[in-house]
Design a protein around this motif. Structure first.
Motif, mmCIF file in Angstrom:
data_model
loop_
_atom_site.group_PDB
_atom_site.id
_atom_site.type_symbol
_atom_site.label_atom_id
_atom_site.label_comp_id
_atom_site.label_asym_id
_atom_site.label_seq_id
_atom_site.Cartn_x
_atom_site.Cartn_y
_atom_site.Cartn_z
ATOM 1 N N GLY A 1 -4.393 -3.492 0.585
ATOM 2 C CA GLY A 1 -3.321 -3.709 0.005
ATOM 3 C C GLY A 1 -3.612 -5.131 -1.204
ATOM 4 O O GLY A 1 -2.232 -5.571 -1.515
ATOM 5 N N LEU B 1 -5.494 -4.909 -6.515
ATOM 6 C CA LEU B 1 -4.392 -5.062 -7.408
ATOM 7 C C LEU B 1 -3.917 -6.195 -7.466
ATOM 8 O O LEU B 1 -3.594 -7.252 -8.456
ATOM 9 C CB LEU B 1 -4.015 -3.815 -7.484
ATOM 10 N N ARG C 1 1.102 -1.199 0.087
ATOM 11 C CA ARG C 1 0.452 -0.257 0.005
ATOM 12 C C ARG C 1 0.608 1.464 -0.473
ATOM 13 O O ARG C 1 2.132 1.013 0.568
ATOM 14 C CB ARG C 1 -0.644 0.036 1.597
ATOM 15 N N LEU C 2 0.708 2.264 -0.537
ATOM 16 C CA LEU C 2 0.909 3.780 -0.824
ATOM 17 C C LEU C 2 1.160 4.316 0.388
ATOM 18 O O LEU C 2 1.448 5.458 1.005
ATOM 19 C CB LEU C 2 1.202 4.545 -2.106
ATOM 20 N N PHE D 1 -4.944 1.521 -15.785
ATOM 21 C CA PHE D 1 -4.826 0.558 -15.490
ATOM 22 C C PHE D 1 -5.321 -0.352 -17.238
ATOM 23 O O PHE D 1 -6.124 -0.307 -17.555
ATOM 24 C CB PHE D 1 -5.352 0.590 -14.293
#
Ligand code: ADP
Length: 347
Positions: free
Chosen positions: A312, A315, A302-303, A340
């Motif tokens: 997280g 994706l 996770r950012l 994406f």
């Protein structure tokens, strides 16, 4: 070098010594050299021995062909020129050495292949075990956690505002932690199930899973005044429920990671050079720094901190689903825009 005076003696010597080359006269006292050659070439342990058949010049062409047909590797006519004989033997010895080197290389290749095969099988087994473990562990963890959350809710309703200033945030933190853990376990279970349940791939109009995702997200889309623009979507080979999850995760992220502007999501499709459909989902969110474009697909990566909820896994799950469909997924981002892209096989 070994010598034999008759056909029977030659056959006995050949099976005992297993020479590289046999020089064989067609005329032998006890039997025909052609028959000796046939027996050498049909023997299990002697078939690879090189046989050079020698005969008088007076013999006819049919005898030469009979020799070669019986398996002889070459045929020399008498009187034999010693230089020709030596050169022929040398040439066949070179051939024998090359054959042996090839056989050794083949043997090594086949051993390496077996090792690779065994390693692959072990890896697959260990992967399956791990997936099974994740599925069972996350399933079993859910049960006690559900009990914790239920009892926290009972405690909350029993307290009826009796918590003081200091107790309230502590209770809220416990409740929040339990809910986050519950979401995490749900996502891990979801992730581990994607590959254990081999999906039934069928021809589906992509608009179907997209609409399913839009319906699930309708409340959040409305509340943040998001717009979703979709150009015509193709029919692909895929699993509707898994592709629905992909759209839900990607659109959900465009809402979660939005900028100051209301989210504007554009979904388009085109064919790539290999004839696969490329589906592109572009948003006007906060964007992703170049260093993290690949990292975001790793599980638990996770950012953001807890200010934006998430586990997280979303994706990573998308990548697992798309890879399972034989496609690829990646992201590009410039400034406040992320795109994406994923590929799918056409129906
Ligand atoms: P989660 O959203 O639960 O954190 P994801 O796997 O869905 O997990 O995303 C991983 C990370 O990638 C996110 O934490 C976020 O930092 C970044 N990210 C995903 N989608 C977007 C997006 N559309 N715009 C900006 N950042 C994104």
């Amino acid at each position: 070098m070994h010598e034999a005076a008759s056909g029977e003696a030659a056959l006995a010597l050949v099976s005992e010594v297993k020479p590289d080359i046999v020089l064989l006269d067609v005329h032998l006292p006890d039997m025909n050299g052609i028959e000796v050659c046939q027996r050498i070439k049909s023997g299990k342990d002697t078939s690879a021995i090189i046989v050079i058949q020698i005969s008088a010049s007076a013999v006819s062409a049919p005898q030469a062909t009979a020799s070669l047909n019986s398996g002889a590797d070459t045929y020399i006519i008498e009187p034999v020129d010693p230089d020709v004989l030596v050169a022929t033997v040398r040439a066949f010895l070179r051939l024998r050495i090359a054959e042996q080197a090839l056989a050794n290389a083949n043997q090594q290749l086949s051993e390496k292949n077996d090792q690779l095969h065994a390693a692959n099988e072990a890896l697959q087994r260990s992967n399956e075990d791990l997936e099974q473990f994740a599925a069972v562990a996350s399933h079993d963890l859910q049960e006690p956690l559900r009990t914790i959350i239920t009892h926290l809710q009972i405690l909350e309703s029993m307290s009826e505002g009796k918590f003081d200033e200091e107790e309230r945030p502590v209770f809220a933190a416990v409740m929040d932690g339990a809910r986050r853990m519950s979401n995490l376990i749900r996502d891990v279970l979801n992730y581990s199930q994607v590959s254990t349940e081999t999906p039934e791939h069928q021809a589906i109009a992509l608009a179907e899973p997209l609409n399913w995702a839009l319906e699930n997200l309708s409340e959040s889309l409305t509340s943040c005044e998001a717009t979703v623009e979709v150009t015509e979507l193709p029919t692909v080979i895929g699993d509707p429920s898994q592709l629905g999850q992909v759209f839900q995760n990607l659109i959900g992220n465009s809402i979660k990671y939005r900028s100051e502007q209301p989210p504007r999501i554009t979904i388009t499709s085109s064919l790539d050079e290999a004839g696969h459909w490329m589906i592109r989902l572009q948003d006007n969110g906060i964007g992703i720094a170049p260093d993290y474009l690949e990292n975001v697909f790793r599980p638990f990566k996770r950012l953001h901190g807890s200010e934006i909820p998430g586990t997280g896994i979303g994706l990573a799950l998308c990548r697992r689903i798309i890879t399972g469909h034989g496609g690829r997924i990646w992201v590009t981002s410039e400034g406040q825009e992320s795109t994406f892209t994923f590929t799918l096989r056409p129906a």
